[in-house]
Scaffold this active site. Structure first.
Site, PDB file in Angstrom:
ATOM      1  N   ASN A 279       8.692   9.336  22.346  1.00 26.12           N
ATOM      2  CA  ASN A 279       7.473   9.057  22.824  1.00 26.12           C
ATOM      3  C   ASN A 279       6.502  10.099  22.060  1.00 26.12           C
ATOM      4  OD1 ASN A 279       8.707  10.795  24.491  1.00 26.12           O
ATOM      5  ND2 ASN A 279       7.223  10.238  26.313  1.00 26.12           N
TER       6      ASN A 279
ATOM      7  N   GLU B 145       2.570  11.531  22.477  1.00 28.07           N
ATOM      8  CA  GLU B 145       1.522  11.471  23.350  1.00 28.07           C
ATOM      9  C   GLU B 145       0.156  12.022  22.681  1.00 28.07           C
ATOM     10  OE1 GLU B 145       2.566  13.386  27.104  1.00 28.07           O
ATOM     11  OE2 GLU B 145       3.620  11.592  27.515  1.00 28.07           O
TER      12      GLU B 145
ATOM     13  N   CYS C 156       5.016   4.849  23.028  1.00 28.79           N
ATOM     14  CA  CYS C 156       6.237   4.733  23.535  1.00 28.79           C
ATOM     15  C   CYS C 156       7.321   5.063  22.535  1.00 28.79           C
ATOM     16  CB  CYS C 156       6.376   3.834  24.383  1.00 28.79           C
ATOM     17  SG  CYS C 156       5.565   3.506  25.792  1.00 28.79           S
TER      18      CYS C 156
ATOM     19  N   GLU D 146      10.298   3.571  22.271  1.00 28.16           N
ATOM     20  CA  GLU D 146      10.801   2.283  21.797  1.00 28.16           C
ATOM     21  C   GLU D 146       9.880   1.742  20.591  1.00 28.16           C
ATOM     22  OE1 GLU D 146      10.110   3.210  24.648  1.00 28.16           O
ATOM     23  OE2 GLU D 146      10.452   1.754  26.276  1.00 28.16           O
TER      24      GLU D 146
ATOM     25  N   CYS E 201       7.893  -0.402  28.955  1.00 27.41           N
ATOM     26  CA  CYS E 201       6.682  -0.943  29.508  1.00 27.41           C
ATOM     27  C   CYS E 201       6.531  -2.212  29.001  1.00 27.41           C
ATOM     28  CB  CYS E 201       5.541   0.273  29.330  1.00 27.41           C
ATOM     29  SG  CYS E 201       4.862   0.061  27.420  1.00 27.41           S
TER      30      CYS E 201
ATOM     31  N   CYS F 180       5.612  -2.533  25.148  1.00 22.29           N
ATOM     32  CA  CYS F 180       6.979  -2.468  24.364  1.00 22.29           C
ATOM     33  C   CYS F 180       7.662  -3.710  24.523  1.00 22.29           C
ATOM     34  CB  CYS F 180       7.797  -1.386  24.662  1.00 22.29           C
ATOM     35  SG  CYS F 180       7.182   0.443  24.266  1.00 22.29           S
TER      36      CYS F 180
HETATM   37  N1  THU Z   1       7.279   5.741  27.771  1.00 28.47           N
HETATM   38  C1  THU Z   1       8.095   5.501  26.827  1.00 28.47           C
HETATM   39  O1  THU Z   1       8.262   6.177  25.771  1.00 28.47           O
HETATM   40  N2  THU Z   1       8.880   4.472  27.020  1.00 28.47           N
HETATM   41  C2  THU Z   1       9.136   4.054  28.115  1.00 28.47           C
HETATM   42  O2  THU Z   1       9.824   2.962  28.334  1.00 28.47           O
HETATM   43  C3  THU Z   1       8.171   4.190  29.284  1.00 28.47           C
HETATM   44  C4  THU Z   1       7.046   5.220  29.310  1.00 28.47           C
HETATM   45  C5  THU Z   1       6.432   7.093  27.575  1.00 28.47           C
HETATM   46  C6  THU Z   1       5.032   7.113  27.399  1.00 28.47           C
HETATM   47  C7  THU Z   1       4.358   8.421  27.832  1.00 28.47           C
HETATM   48  O3  THU Z   1       4.466   9.424  26.990  1.00 28.47           O
HETATM   49  C8  THU Z   1       5.428   8.897  28.934  1.00 28.47           C
HETATM   50  O4  THU Z   1       6.473   8.167  28.827  1.00 28.47           O
HETATM   51  C9  THU Z   1       4.769   8.683  30.318  1.00 28.47           C
HETATM   52  O5  THU Z   1       4.265   7.488  30.627  1.00 28.47           O
END
Ligand code: THU
Length: 295
Positions: free
Chosen positions: A205, A207, A216, A218, A248, A251
Protein backbone atom coordinates in the site's frame (compact mmCIF):
# COMPACT_ATOMS: atom_id res chain seq x y z
CA UNK A 1 17.00 -31.60 -3.03
CA UNK A 2 18.70 -28.23 -2.75
CA UNK A 3 19.88 -26.31 0.29
CA UNK A 4 20.23 -22.57 -0.12
CA UNK A 5 22.02 -20.21 2.18
CA UNK A 6 20.60 -16.82 1.28
CA UNK A 7 22.26 -13.59 2.38
CA UNK A 8 19.80 -10.76 1.78
CA UNK A 9 21.95 -7.64 1.83
CA UNK A 10 19.14 -5.62 0.22
CA UNK A 11 15.41 -6.09 0.49
CA UNK A 12 13.71 -8.07 -2.25
CA UNK A 13 9.93 -8.36 -2.09
CA UNK A 14 10.06 -12.00 -3.16
CA UNK A 15 10.31 -15.07 -0.93
CA UNK A 16 13.15 -17.61 -0.86
CA UNK A 17 10.86 -20.14 -2.56
CA UNK A 18 11.43 -18.34 -5.90
CA UNK A 19 15.06 -19.52 -5.78
CA UNK A 20 14.28 -22.99 -4.46
CA UNK A 21 11.85 -23.54 -7.33
CA UNK A 22 14.39 -22.37 -9.94
CA UNK A 23 17.21 -24.41 -8.39
CA UNK A 24 15.11 -27.58 -8.36
CA UNK A 25 14.24 -27.01 -12.03
CA UNK A 26 17.94 -26.69 -12.97
CA UNK A 27 18.79 -29.92 -11.15
CA UNK A 28 15.92 -31.71 -12.89
CA UNK A 29 17.16 -30.51 -16.29
CA UNK A 30 20.58 -31.92 -15.38
CA UNK A 31 19.13 -35.19 -14.05
CA UNK A 32 20.90 -34.60 -10.75
CA UNK A 33 19.31 -36.39 -7.83
CA UNK A 34 22.09 -35.93 -5.28
CA UNK A 35 21.45 -33.28 -2.61
CA UNK A 36 23.19 -30.01 -3.50
CA UNK A 37 23.79 -26.73 -1.74
CA UNK A 38 24.82 -23.24 -2.76
CA UNK A 39 25.12 -19.80 -1.31
CA UNK A 40 23.15 -16.89 -2.78
CA UNK A 41 23.83 -13.23 -2.00
CA UNK A 42 21.30 -10.56 -2.90
CA UNK A 43 23.38 -7.41 -3.30
CA UNK A 44 23.10 -3.86 -4.64
CA UNK A 45 25.31 -2.02 -7.18
CA UNK A 46 28.10 -1.28 -4.75
CA UNK A 47 27.96 -4.74 -3.13
CA UNK A 48 28.37 -6.63 -6.40
CA UNK A 49 31.01 -4.20 -7.64
CA UNK A 50 33.04 -4.84 -4.53
CA UNK A 51 32.83 -8.62 -5.02
CA UNK A 52 33.64 -8.26 -8.74
CA UNK A 53 36.72 -6.18 -7.90
CA UNK A 54 37.92 -8.40 -5.08
CA UNK A 55 37.53 -11.78 -6.78
CA UNK A 56 37.71 -11.02 -10.49
CA UNK A 57 39.81 -7.89 -10.51
CA UNK A 58 37.03 -6.17 -12.47
CA UNK A 59 35.92 -2.85 -11.02
CA UNK A 60 32.42 -2.90 -12.56
CA UNK A 61 28.77 -3.17 -11.61
CA UNK A 62 27.13 -6.25 -13.11
CA UNK A 63 23.86 -8.19 -12.81
CA UNK A 64 25.00 -11.65 -11.72
CA UNK A 65 28.24 -13.33 -10.66
CA UNK A 66 28.85 -17.00 -10.04
CA UNK A 67 31.77 -18.81 -8.51
CA UNK A 68 31.64 -22.58 -9.00
CA UNK A 69 33.22 -24.57 -6.19
CA UNK A 70 34.97 -26.75 -8.79
CA UNK A 71 36.26 -25.84 -12.24
CA UNK A 72 34.85 -28.93 -13.95
CA UNK A 73 32.48 -29.67 -16.82
CA UNK A 74 28.85 -30.66 -16.20
CA UNK A 75 29.59 -34.30 -16.97
CA UNK A 76 32.54 -34.53 -14.63
CA UNK A 77 30.68 -32.83 -11.80
CA UNK A 78 28.66 -35.78 -10.58
CA UNK A 79 29.77 -38.67 -12.67
CA UNK A 80 33.49 -38.73 -12.07
CA UNK A 81 34.13 -39.37 -8.44
CA UNK A 82 37.75 -38.26 -8.31
CA UNK A 83 39.52 -36.63 -5.43
CA UNK A 84 38.69 -33.11 -6.56
CA UNK A 85 34.95 -33.63 -6.82
CA UNK A 86 34.94 -35.50 -3.51
CA UNK A 87 36.05 -32.31 -1.76
CA UNK A 88 32.79 -30.57 -2.62
CA UNK A 89 30.70 -33.02 -0.60
CA UNK A 90 29.86 -31.43 2.69
CA UNK A 91 30.17 -34.06 5.42
CA UNK A 92 27.80 -32.15 7.71
CA UNK A 93 24.84 -31.76 5.37
CA UNK A 94 25.63 -34.60 2.98
CA UNK A 95 25.10 -32.15 0.13
CA UNK A 96 27.35 -31.32 -2.81
CA UNK A 97 28.43 -27.66 -2.55
CA UNK A 98 28.02 -26.09 -6.00
CA UNK A 99 29.40 -22.63 -5.21
CA UNK A 100 28.26 -19.01 -4.85
CA UNK A 101 25.84 -16.85 -6.81
CA UNK A 102 25.58 -13.09 -6.31
CA UNK A 103 22.65 -11.20 -7.86
CA UNK A 104 22.42 -7.44 -8.04
CA UNK A 105 18.77 -6.75 -7.17
CA UNK A 106 18.97 -3.13 -8.33
CA UNK A 107 20.35 -4.05 -11.73
CA UNK A 108 17.75 -6.83 -12.00
CA UNK A 109 15.05 -4.30 -11.32
CA UNK A 110 16.33 -2.02 -14.11
CA UNK A 111 16.55 -4.95 -16.53
CA UNK A 112 13.02 -6.06 -15.68
CA UNK A 113 11.81 -2.57 -16.62
CA UNK A 114 13.82 -2.60 -19.88
CA UNK A 115 12.48 -6.02 -20.90
CA UNK A 116 8.99 -5.12 -19.68
CA UNK A 117 8.62 -8.17 -17.52
CA UNK A 118 8.21 -8.83 -13.80
CA UNK A 119 11.11 -8.59 -11.36
CA UNK A 120 10.16 -12.16 -10.43
CA UNK A 121 11.00 -13.26 -14.00
CA UNK A 122 14.27 -11.36 -14.14
CA UNK A 123 15.42 -12.66 -10.76
CA UNK A 124 14.53 -16.22 -11.78
CA UNK A 125 16.41 -15.83 -15.07
CA UNK A 126 19.56 -14.41 -13.44
CA UNK A 127 19.52 -17.13 -10.81
CA UNK A 128 19.11 -19.89 -13.42
CA UNK A 129 21.99 -18.38 -15.42
CA UNK A 130 24.19 -18.42 -12.34
CA UNK A 131 23.10 -21.98 -11.54
CA UNK A 132 24.21 -23.29 -14.93
CA UNK A 133 27.60 -21.64 -14.46
CA UNK A 134 27.89 -23.50 -11.15
CA UNK A 135 26.92 -26.66 -12.99
CA UNK A 136 29.87 -26.26 -15.35
CA UNK A 137 28.39 -24.42 -18.35
CA UNK A 138 29.95 -21.41 -20.02
CA UNK A 139 29.29 -19.04 -22.91
CA UNK A 140 32.75 -18.18 -24.14
CA UNK A 141 32.21 -19.48 -27.66
CA UNK A 142 29.04 -19.46 -29.75
CA UNK A 143 28.37 -23.18 -29.52
CA UNK A 144 28.69 -23.28 -25.72
CA UNK A 145 26.48 -20.23 -25.48
CA UNK A 146 23.69 -21.98 -27.43
CA UNK A 147 23.99 -25.12 -25.28
CA UNK A 148 23.84 -23.09 -22.08
CA UNK A 149 20.89 -21.04 -23.37
CA UNK A 150 18.93 -24.22 -24.21
CA UNK A 151 19.46 -25.59 -20.73
CA UNK A 152 18.38 -22.26 -19.22
CA UNK A 153 15.23 -22.23 -21.35
CA UNK A 154 14.26 -25.74 -20.25
CA UNK A 155 14.80 -24.88 -16.58
CA UNK A 156 12.86 -21.61 -16.85
CA UNK A 157 9.89 -23.36 -18.43
CA UNK A 158 9.93 -25.99 -15.71
CA UNK A 159 10.24 -23.40 -12.96
CA UNK A 160 7.25 -21.40 -14.21
CA UNK A 161 5.15 -24.53 -14.79
CA UNK A 162 5.59 -25.73 -11.23
CA UNK A 163 2.48 -24.60 -9.43
CA UNK A 164 3.04 -21.93 -6.77
CA UNK A 165 1.59 -23.28 -3.53
CA UNK A 166 -0.79 -21.26 -1.38
CA UNK A 167 1.84 -21.08 1.35
CA UNK A 168 4.40 -19.62 -1.10
CA UNK A 169 1.90 -17.05 -2.31
CA UNK A 170 1.05 -16.05 1.26
CA UNK A 171 4.75 -15.79 2.09
CA UNK A 172 5.34 -13.57 -0.95
CA UNK A 173 2.55 -11.27 0.29
CA UNK A 174 4.16 -11.13 3.75
CA UNK A 175 7.53 -10.18 2.21
CA UNK A 176 5.90 -7.49 0.12
CA UNK A 177 4.82 -5.55 3.24
CA UNK A 178 8.35 -4.29 3.80
CA UNK A 179 8.09 -1.48 1.25
CA UNK A 180 4.62 -0.24 2.33
CA UNK A 181 4.47 3.56 2.58
CA UNK A 182 2.19 4.05 5.58
CA UNK A 183 3.13 7.15 7.59
CA UNK A 184 -0.58 7.85 8.27
CA UNK A 185 -2.22 4.52 9.15
CA UNK A 186 0.92 2.52 9.99
CA UNK A 187 -1.07 -0.43 8.63
CA UNK A 188 1.34 -2.23 6.31
CA UNK A 189 -0.21 -4.43 3.66
CA UNK A 190 1.52 -6.67 1.13
CA UNK A 191 -0.04 -8.44 -1.85
CA UNK A 192 1.15 -11.18 -4.18
CA UNK A 193 -0.70 -11.72 -7.43
CA UNK A 194 -0.29 -15.01 -9.27
CA UNK A 195 -0.90 -15.02 -13.03
CA UNK A 196 -1.83 -18.14 -14.99
CA UNK A 197 1.60 -18.19 -16.70
CA UNK A 198 3.24 -18.61 -13.28
CA UNK A 199 4.41 -15.00 -12.96
CA UNK A 200 4.15 -13.36 -9.54
CA UNK A 201 3.67 -9.63 -9.02
CA UNK A 202 3.94 -8.16 -5.58
CA UNK A 203 2.57 -4.85 -4.28
CA UNK A 204 2.32 -2.77 -1.13
CA UNK A 205 0.00 0.00 0.00
CA UNK A 206 1.15 3.53 -0.86
CA UNK A 207 -0.44 6.23 1.24
CA UNK A 208 -0.54 9.94 0.58
CA UNK A 209 -0.80 13.10 2.66
CA UNK A 210 -4.13 13.75 0.97
CA UNK A 211 -5.35 10.37 2.35
CA UNK A 212 -7.85 9.85 -0.48
CA UNK A 213 -5.11 9.13 -3.01
CA UNK A 214 -3.95 6.05 -1.13
CA UNK A 215 -3.42 2.96 -3.26
CA UNK A 216 -4.02 -0.44 -1.68
CA UNK A 217 -1.46 -3.24 -1.93
CA UNK A 218 -3.71 -5.39 -4.16
CA UNK A 219 -4.23 -2.63 -6.68
CA UNK A 220 -0.50 -1.88 -6.74
CA UNK A 221 0.15 -5.53 -7.69
CA UNK A 222 -2.71 -5.57 -10.22
CA UNK A 223 -1.54 -2.36 -11.89
CA UNK A 224 2.03 -3.64 -12.07
CA UNK A 225 0.80 -6.78 -13.84
CA UNK A 226 -1.48 -4.93 -16.27
CA UNK A 227 1.21 -2.38 -17.11
CA UNK A 228 3.52 -5.25 -18.03
CA UNK A 229 0.94 -6.90 -20.30
CA UNK A 230 -0.30 -9.62 -17.96
CA UNK A 231 -4.05 -9.80 -17.26
CA UNK A 232 -4.75 -13.45 -16.55
CA UNK A 233 -5.01 -13.66 -12.79
CA UNK A 234 -5.32 -16.90 -10.87
CA UNK A 235 -5.04 -15.86 -7.23
CA UNK A 236 -4.09 -13.01 -4.95
CA UNK A 237 -2.69 -13.25 -1.42
CA UNK A 238 -2.89 -10.28 0.94
CA UNK A 239 -0.94 -9.96 4.19
CA UNK A 240 -1.15 -7.55 7.12
CA UNK A 241 0.18 -7.49 10.66
CA UNK A 242 -2.69 -7.39 13.14
CA UNK A 243 -6.15 -7.50 11.57
CA UNK A 244 -7.58 -9.46 8.63
CA UNK A 245 -6.82 -7.56 5.38
CA UNK A 246 -10.00 -8.32 3.45
CA UNK A 247 -9.74 -6.38 0.18
CA UNK A 248 -11.68 -3.12 0.15
CA UNK A 249 -14.61 -2.59 -2.22
CA UNK A 250 -12.52 -0.64 -4.73
CA UNK A 251 -9.96 -3.46 -5.01
CA UNK A 252 -12.70 -6.08 -5.36
CA UNK A 253 -14.23 -4.15 -8.25
CA UNK A 254 -10.84 -3.55 -9.94
CA UNK A 255 -9.93 -7.25 -9.75
CA UNK A 256 -13.41 -8.29 -10.95
CA UNK A 257 -12.68 -6.51 -14.23
CA UNK A 258 -9.97 -9.09 -15.00
CA UNK A 259 -10.74 -12.30 -13.08
CA UNK A 260 -14.11 -12.42 -11.30
CA UNK A 261 -13.54 -15.98 -10.13
CA UNK A 262 -9.93 -15.66 -8.96
CA UNK A 263 -8.97 -17.00 -5.54
CA UNK A 264 -8.37 -14.58 -2.67
CA UNK A 265 -6.18 -15.58 0.28
CA UNK A 266 -5.55 -13.41 3.31
CA UNK A 267 -3.14 -13.77 6.21
CA UNK A 268 -2.50 -11.77 9.34
CA UNK A 269 -1.05 -12.01 12.84
CA UNK A 270 0.91 -15.12 13.75
CA UNK A 271 -0.36 -17.36 10.99
CA UNK A 272 -4.07 -16.73 10.50
CA UNK A 273 -5.21 -17.60 7.00
CA UNK A 274 -8.57 -17.42 5.22
CA UNK A 275 -9.27 -18.45 1.65
CA UNK A 276 -12.18 -17.56 -0.60
CA UNK A 277 -12.95 -16.44 -4.15
CA UNK A 278 -13.50 -12.99 -5.56
CA UNK A 279 -17.08 -13.71 -6.67
CA UNK A 280 -17.91 -14.70 -3.09
CA UNK A 281 -16.54 -11.33 -1.90
CA UNK A 282 -18.19 -9.31 -4.65
CA UNK A 283 -21.31 -10.91 -6.09
CA UNK A 284 -22.79 -8.98 -9.04
CA UNK A 285 -19.65 -6.92 -9.62
CA UNK A 286 -19.98 -4.36 -12.39
CA UNK A 287 -18.80 -5.78 -15.71
CA UNK A 288 -19.85 -3.01 -18.09
CA UNK A 289 -23.01 -1.81 -19.74
CA UNK A 290 -23.05 -3.94 -22.88
CA UNK A 291 -26.40 -5.74 -23.29
CA UNK A 292 -24.90 -9.20 -23.66
CA UNK A 293 -23.17 -8.81 -20.32
CA UNK A 294 -26.27 -7.97 -18.32
CA UNK A 295 -28.93 -9.76 -20.33
N1 THU B 1 -5.31 -1.37 2.61
C1 THU B 1 -4.75 -2.21 1.68
O1 THU B 1 -3.65 -1.96 1.15
N2 THU B 1 -5.42 -3.34 1.34
C2 THU B 1 -6.56 -3.77 1.93
O2 THU B 1 -7.03 -4.86 1.64
C3 THU B 1 -7.24 -2.89 2.90
C4 THU B 1 -6.58 -1.59 3.19
C5 THU B 1 -4.50 -0.21 3.04
C6 THU B 1 -4.93 1.12 2.56
C7 THU B 1 -4.35 2.03 3.62
O3 THU B 1 -3.01 2.33 3.31
C8 THU B 1 -4.34 1.19 4.88
O4 THU B 1 -4.53 -0.14 4.45
C9 THU B 1 -5.40 1.58 5.90
O5 THU B 1 -6.63 1.69 5.33
Amino acid sequence: MILLEIDRQVHLALPDSVFYRAAEACLRVMNISSPCSLSLTLADDSGIRHINKTWRNTDKVTDVLSFPSLPVTPDALFHEQDEKTQQAWDSETGAFFLGDIIINVHQASKQATDYQHALFREMTYLFVHGMFHLLGYDHINKEDKTTMRNQEEKALQMAFETKVSDEELLQAAREARAFAHTPYSHYKVGAALLCTDGTLYTGCNVENASYGLTNCAERTAVFKAISEGNKTFEAVAIAADQTAPWPCGACRQVMTEFAPKMRVLITWGENNVEKTTLDALLPHGFLGFEEDQHG
